[in-house]
Design an enzyme around this catalytic site. Sequence first.
Site, mmCIF file in Angstrom:
data_model
loop_
_atom_site.group_PDB
_atom_site.id
_atom_site.type_symbol
_atom_site.label_atom_id
_atom_site.label_comp_id
_atom_site.label_asym_id
_atom_site.label_seq_id
_atom_site.Cartn_x
_atom_site.Cartn_y
_atom_site.Cartn_z
ATOM 1 N N CYS A 34 0.827 -1.214 0.000
ATOM 2 C CA CYS A 34 0.000 0.000 0.000
ATOM 3 C C CYS A 34 0.856 1.257 0.000
ATOM 4 O O CYS A 34 0.349 2.355 -0.175
ATOM 5 C CB CYS A 34 -0.926 0.012 1.215
ATOM 6 S SG CYS A 34 -0.053 -0.015 2.775
ATOM 7 N N CYS A 103 -2.720 -3.321 8.687
ATOM 8 C CA CYS A 103 -2.244 -1.992 9.089
ATOM 9 C C CYS A 103 -1.766 -2.021 10.537
ATOM 10 O O CYS A 103 -0.817 -1.321 10.898
ATOM 11 C CB CYS A 103 -3.335 -0.944 8.930
ATOM 12 S SG CYS A 103 -4.239 -1.086 7.382
HETATM 13 FE FE1 FES Z 1 -1.421 0.577 4.268
HETATM 14 FE FE2 FES Z 1 -3.275 0.614 6.043
HETATM 15 S S1 FES Z 1 -3.536 0.510 3.918
HETATM 16 S S2 FES Z 1 -1.186 0.502 6.374
#
Ligand code: FES
Length: 145
Positions: A34, A103
């Site tokens: 991400c 996360c």
């Molecule tokens: Fe990357 Fe939450 S989407 S840490």
Amino acid sequence: MEYSAKVMDHFMNPRNVGEIEDASGVGTVGNAKCGDIMKVYLKIENGIIEDAKFKTFGCGAAVATSSMATELVKGKTIKEALEITNKAVMEALDGLPPVKVHCSCLAEEALHAALWDYAEKNNIVIEGLEKPVNDIEELHNLPEE
Ligand code: FES
């Protein structure tokens, strides 16, 4: 996606944002998937974590979990700090949606990275602490989304 009131609170009003200039240990961990990055600073005196701060470039859940993780770790011994797993952080936040569980791993790993840095700087071994990864995608036990 539903977030608990506590997650929203820690996202909107994150605690312990910033840096500690003379930190005893600093840890940075990212998630290549991400692109989020978290940096944790710890001030450790006589084996007690006196202060913790963080900077997170990431999603709301990453901000909320860093905020809660730094709150939980303050005043703890190093041994107690190791018990602050991503599950403990999630519980303290009244849960996270399944797609956001990874996360919380970022928060746990950044905390471990800061403790690792502290141990290296002081030439000590922290029992039970494994070498942290730079990218949480390298963790083998990452929860499924
Ligand atoms: Fe990357 Fe939450 S989407 S840490």
